[in-house]
Design a protein around this motif. Structure first.
Motif, PDB file in Angstrom:
ATOM      1  N   SER A  53       0.860  -1.177   0.000  1.00 40.19           N
ATOM      2  CA  SER A  53       0.000   0.000   0.000  1.00 40.19           C
ATOM      3  C   SER A  53       0.899   1.231   0.000  1.00 40.19           C
ATOM      4  O   SER A  53       2.106   1.135   0.274  1.00 40.19           O
ATOM      5  CB  SER A  53      -0.898   0.017   1.243  1.00 40.19           C
ATOM      6  OG  SER A  53      -0.110   0.244   2.408  1.00 40.19           O
ATOM      7  N   ASN A  54       0.343   2.375  -0.291  1.00 34.15           N
ATOM      8  CA  ASN A  54       1.141   3.605  -0.249  1.00 34.15           C
ATOM      9  C   ASN A  54       1.708   3.842   1.144  1.00 34.15           C
ATOM     10  O   ASN A  54       2.842   4.299   1.295  1.00 34.15           O
ATOM     11  CB  ASN A  54       0.308   4.806  -0.697  1.00 34.15           C
ATOM     12  CG  ASN A  54       0.011   4.784  -2.177  1.00 34.15           C
ATOM     13  OD1 ASN A  54       0.622   4.042  -2.934  1.00 34.15           O
ATOM     14  ND2 ASN A  54      -0.937   5.596  -2.602  1.00 34.15           N
ATOM     15  N   GLN A  55       0.931   3.530   2.183  1.00 28.97           N
ATOM     16  CA  GLN A  55       1.429   3.710   3.542  1.00 28.97           C
ATOM     17  C   GLN A  55       2.561   2.732   3.835  1.00 28.97           C
ATOM     18  O   GLN A  55       3.541   3.086   4.496  1.00 28.97           O
ATOM     19  CB  GLN A  55       0.307   3.543   4.569  1.00 28.97           C
ATOM     20  CG  GLN A  55       0.780   3.818   5.981  1.00 28.97           C
ATOM     21  CD  GLN A  55      -0.343   3.930   6.988  1.00 28.97           C
ATOM     22  OE1 GLN A  55      -1.512   4.009   6.621  1.00 28.97           O
ATOM     23  NE2 GLN A  55       0.000   3.955   8.254  1.00 28.97           N
ATOM     24  N   GLU A  56       2.469   1.523   3.325  1.00 29.50           N
ATOM     25  CA  GLU A  56       3.556   0.557   3.525  1.00 29.50           C
ATOM     26  C   GLU A  56       4.830   0.998   2.807  1.00 29.50           C
ATOM     27  O   GLU A  56       5.932   0.805   3.325  1.00 29.50           O
ATOM     28  CB  GLU A  56       3.117  -0.832   3.050  1.00 29.50           C
ATOM     29  CG  GLU A  56       2.077  -1.471   3.934  1.00 29.50           C
ATOM     30  CD  GLU A  56       1.463  -2.722   3.344  1.00 29.50           C
ATOM     31  OE1 GLU A  56       1.058  -3.592   4.139  1.00 29.50           O
ATOM     32  OE2 GLU A  56       1.367  -2.833   2.103  1.00 29.50           O
ATOM     33  N   VAL A  57       4.687   1.607   1.634  1.00 32.15           N
ATOM     34  CA  VAL A  57       5.855   2.151   0.932  1.00 32.15           C
ATOM     35  C   VAL A  57       6.481   3.259   1.769  1.00 32.15           C
ATOM     36  O   VAL A  57       7.700   3.287   1.964  1.00 32.15           O
ATOM     37  CB  VAL A  57       5.473   2.670  -0.473  1.00 32.15           C
ATOM     38  CG1 VAL A  57       6.624   3.465  -1.082  1.00 32.15           C
ATOM     39  CG2 VAL A  57       5.070   1.521  -1.378  1.00 32.15           C
ATOM     40  N   ALA A  58       5.647   4.150   2.299  1.00 30.43           N
ATOM     41  CA  ALA A  58       6.154   5.236   3.141  1.00 30.43           C
ATOM     42  C   ALA A  58       6.900   4.674   4.349  1.00 30.43           C
ATOM     43  O   ALA A  58       7.989   5.137   4.701  1.00 30.43           O
ATOM     44  CB  ALA A  58       5.005   6.142   3.582  1.00 30.43           C
ATOM     45  N   ALA A  59       6.327   3.668   4.985  1.00 31.05           N
ATOM     46  CA  ALA A  59       6.958   3.058   6.162  1.00 31.05           C
ATOM     47  C   ALA A  59       8.286   2.407   5.791  1.00 31.05           C
ATOM     48  O   ALA A  59       9.283   2.540   6.519  1.00 31.05           O
ATOM     49  CB  ALA A  59       6.016   2.036   6.790  1.00 31.05           C
ATOM     50  N   GLN A  60       8.317   1.713   4.669  1.00 29.33           N
ATOM     51  CA  GLN A  60       9.555   1.060   4.227  1.00 29.33           C
ATOM     52  C   GLN A  60      10.644   2.097   3.949  1.00 29.33           C
ATOM     53  O   GLN A  60      11.802   1.900   4.299  1.00 29.33           O
ATOM     54  CB  GLN A  60       9.274   0.214   2.983  1.00 29.33           C
ATOM     55  CG  GLN A  60      10.434  -0.602   2.507  1.00 29.33           C
ATOM     56  CD  GLN A  60      10.720  -1.803   3.381  1.00 29.33           C
ATOM     57  OE1 GLN A  60       9.895  -2.234   4.170  1.00 29.33           O
ATOM     58  NE2 GLN A  60      11.922  -2.342   3.257  1.00 29.33           N
ATOM     59  N   LEU A  61      10.270   3.198   3.326  1.00 28.38           N
ATOM     60  CA  LEU A  61      11.244   4.252   3.041  1.00 28.38           C
ATOM     61  C   LEU A  61      11.824   4.826   4.328  1.00 28.38           C
ATOM     62  O   LEU A  61      13.034   5.052   4.431  1.00 28.38           O
ATOM     63  CB  LEU A  61      10.606   5.363   2.205  1.00 28.38           C
ATOM     64  CG  LEU A  61      10.259   4.994   0.759  1.00 28.38           C
ATOM     65  CD1 LEU A  61       9.400   6.084   0.133  1.00 28.38           C
ATOM     66  CD2 LEU A  61      11.512   4.747  -0.061  1.00 28.38           C
TER      67      LEU A  61
END
Length: 99
Positions: A53-61
């Motif tokens: 998800s977009n939030q998971e991408v943000a968290a990974q970054l």
């Protein structure tokens, strides 16, 4: 037309060739740890980032790098701007975020 002029301007954007064995986590780590140039936006026009998800991408970054960054702006499932705040790990509406 204006967005294409911006995206294709080498003074504004850059590109990088990926190895044949690339993975989504590898791409995100390369983005988050790159210092020259330092990335300020991720526009996934080729839909490379799948399964997140977009939030998971943000968290990974935030987890893998972006040490200079206090939060990451992303669009939630309703296309509303949210900020994932590094210090709290919480997503808050962009217009209510002090970061």
């Amino acid at each position: 037309g204006k967005i294409l002029v911006t995206i294709l301007d080498p003074n504004i954007s850059t590109h990088e060739l990926l190895p044949d064995n690339w993975t989504v986590p590898l791409v995100l780590e390369r983005i988050s740890t790159c210092t020259s140039p330092r990335y300020h936006a991720l526009i996934d026009t080729g839909a490379l980032i799948t399964g997140y998800s977009n939030q998971e991408v943000a968290a990974q970054l935030l987890t893998t790098g972006l040490d200079w960054c206090d939060g990451v702006v992303f669009l939630d499932d309703n296309d509303e701007k949210q900020v994932l705040v590094r210090s709290t790990g919480r997503a808050v509406p962009a217009d209510q975020c002090g970061v």
